[in-house]
Design a protein around this motif. Sequence first.
Motif, PDB file in Angstrom:
ATOM      1  N   ARG A 116       0.863  -1.178   0.000  1.00 33.02           N
ATOM      2  CA  ARG A 116       0.000   0.000   0.000  1.00 33.02           C
ATOM      3  C   ARG A 116       0.898   1.226   0.000  1.00 33.02           C
ATOM      4  O   ARG A 116       1.687   1.425   0.904  1.00 33.02           O
ATOM      5  N   TRP A 117       0.789   2.071  -1.010  1.00 31.60           N
ATOM      6  CA  TRP A 117       1.620   3.255  -1.163  1.00 31.60           C
ATOM      7  C   TRP A 117       1.021   4.410  -0.372  1.00 31.60           C
ATOM      8  O   TRP A 117      -0.191   4.503  -0.214  1.00 31.60           O
ATOM      9  N   THR A 118       1.884   5.311   0.105  1.00 29.89           N
ATOM     10  CA  THR A 118       1.436   6.485   0.852  1.00 29.89           C
ATOM     11  C   THR A 118       2.071   7.740   0.262  1.00 29.89           C
ATOM     12  O   THR A 118       2.991   7.668  -0.562  1.00 29.89           O
ATOM     13  N   ALA A 119       1.605   8.879   0.741  1.00 32.10           N
ATOM     14  CA  ALA A 119       2.147  10.166   0.281  1.00 32.10           C
ATOM     15  C   ALA A 119       3.644  10.249   0.544  1.00 32.10           C
ATOM     16  O   ALA A 119       4.395  10.799  -0.266  1.00 32.10           O
ATOM     17  N   ALA A 120       4.105   9.717   1.654  1.00 30.88           N
ATOM     18  CA  ALA A 120       5.534   9.752   1.977  1.00 30.88           C
ATOM     19  C   ALA A 120       6.354   8.989   0.938  1.00 30.88           C
ATOM     20  O   ALA A 120       7.495   9.370   0.638  1.00 30.88           O
ATOM     21  N   ILE A 164      -1.506   8.226  -6.384  1.00 27.31           N
ATOM     22  CA  ILE A 164      -1.929   7.137  -5.508  1.00 27.31           C
ATOM     23  C   ILE A 164      -3.437   7.238  -5.338  1.00 27.31           C
ATOM     24  O   ILE A 164      -3.960   8.299  -5.005  1.00 27.31           O
ATOM     25  N   VAL A 165      -4.129   6.126  -5.589  1.00 29.64           N
ATOM     26  CA  VAL A 165      -5.561   6.045  -5.347  1.00 29.64           C
ATOM     27  C   VAL A 165      -5.796   4.792  -4.515  1.00 29.64           C
ATOM     28  O   VAL A 165      -5.436   3.689  -4.935  1.00 29.64           O
ATOM     29  N   ALA A 166      -6.352   4.972  -3.340  1.00 24.64           N
ATOM     30  CA  ALA A 166      -6.622   3.874  -2.409  1.00 24.64           C
ATOM     31  C   ALA A 166      -5.363   3.044  -2.155  1.00 24.64           C
ATOM     32  O   ALA A 166      -5.413   1.825  -2.080  1.00 24.64           O
ATOM     33  N   PHE A 223      -5.603  14.346  -1.086  1.00 20.56           N
ATOM     34  CA  PHE A 223      -6.774  14.021  -0.282  1.00 20.56           C
ATOM     35  C   PHE A 223      -6.395  13.393   1.059  1.00 20.56           C
ATOM     36  O   PHE A 223      -7.135  13.482   2.014  1.00 20.56           O
ATOM     37  N   GLY A 224      -5.273  12.707   1.097  1.00 19.07           N
ATOM     38  CA  GLY A 224      -4.856  12.022   2.324  1.00 19.07           C
ATOM     39  C   GLY A 224      -3.637  11.177   2.032  1.00 19.07           C
ATOM     40  O   GLY A 224      -3.081  11.206   0.933  1.00 19.07           O
ATOM     41  N   GLU A 225      -3.219  10.404   3.020  1.00 22.78           N
ATOM     42  CA  GLU A 225      -2.000   9.605   2.873  1.00 22.78           C
ATOM     43  C   GLU A 225      -2.050   8.600   1.719  1.00 22.78           C
ATOM     44  O   GLU A 225      -1.032   8.324   1.114  1.00 22.78           O
ATOM     45  N   VAL A 230      -3.627  12.662  -6.180  1.00 26.03           N
ATOM     46  CA  VAL A 230      -3.823  12.587  -7.625  1.00 26.03           C
ATOM     47  C   VAL A 230      -3.453  13.903  -8.299  1.00 26.03           C
ATOM     48  O   VAL A 230      -3.313  14.934  -7.650  1.00 26.03           O
ATOM     49  N   ILE A 231      -3.321  13.814  -9.610  1.00 24.25           N
ATOM     50  CA  ILE A 231      -3.026  14.978 -10.442  1.00 24.25           C
ATOM     51  C   ILE A 231      -4.049  14.999 -11.578  1.00 24.25           C
ATOM     52  O   ILE A 231      -3.808  14.468 -12.662  1.00 24.25           O
TER      53      ILE A 231
END
Length: 188
Positions: free
Chosen positions: A10-14, A28-30, A74-76, A80-81
């Motif tokens: 699971r990928w995150t913003a970091a 990253i989506v979900a 939107f969150g961790e 999106v772009i």
Amino acid sequence: MAQRTTDTMRWTAADLDLLPDDGSRYEIVAGELLVSRAPHWGHQKACVRLCAALDAWSTATELGEASIAPGVLFGESDNVIPDVVWVSRGRLEVILDAAGHLTAAPELVVEVLSPGADNERRDRDLKLRLYSARGVREYWLVDWRAQQVEVYRREQASLALAATLLAGDTLTSPLLPGFAYPVAGIFA
């Protein structure tokens, strides 16, 4: 074009900060990493024409602003772009962070389809569900090859298909009073 990773992580913003600055678009989506290469000329022309029309209307009315390819954080696990967004002035003041990214849903999101099954799945399924869940009020899905625009509008708690517009139609929106743009102009 966009491709799904074969990883099950699971990928995150970091994680985005660790990816190379190689000209690819990482979203990253979900928690799923989506990677896109540079889009086709026709894709980019559709983005530019729609953003220019939205920007001209916004300048004349002073009701909001349009932008091409802004970051929406939107969150961790949902970063999106979108190809084009429009945000009202009041909302923009609230959701634009110091780094210049949107931190909540713009009122209008436009995605222009790129060829390929993974790209279609990304925009028609993953991003439609994400934008619906996050409160986007209107979603335009532009198919520059078929020269049509699918307009999804918020009905109750989700986005639903309101119209499929063809080259002879005019694109309007209750979000944008007085805005009217010929669909054929997007693809001319």
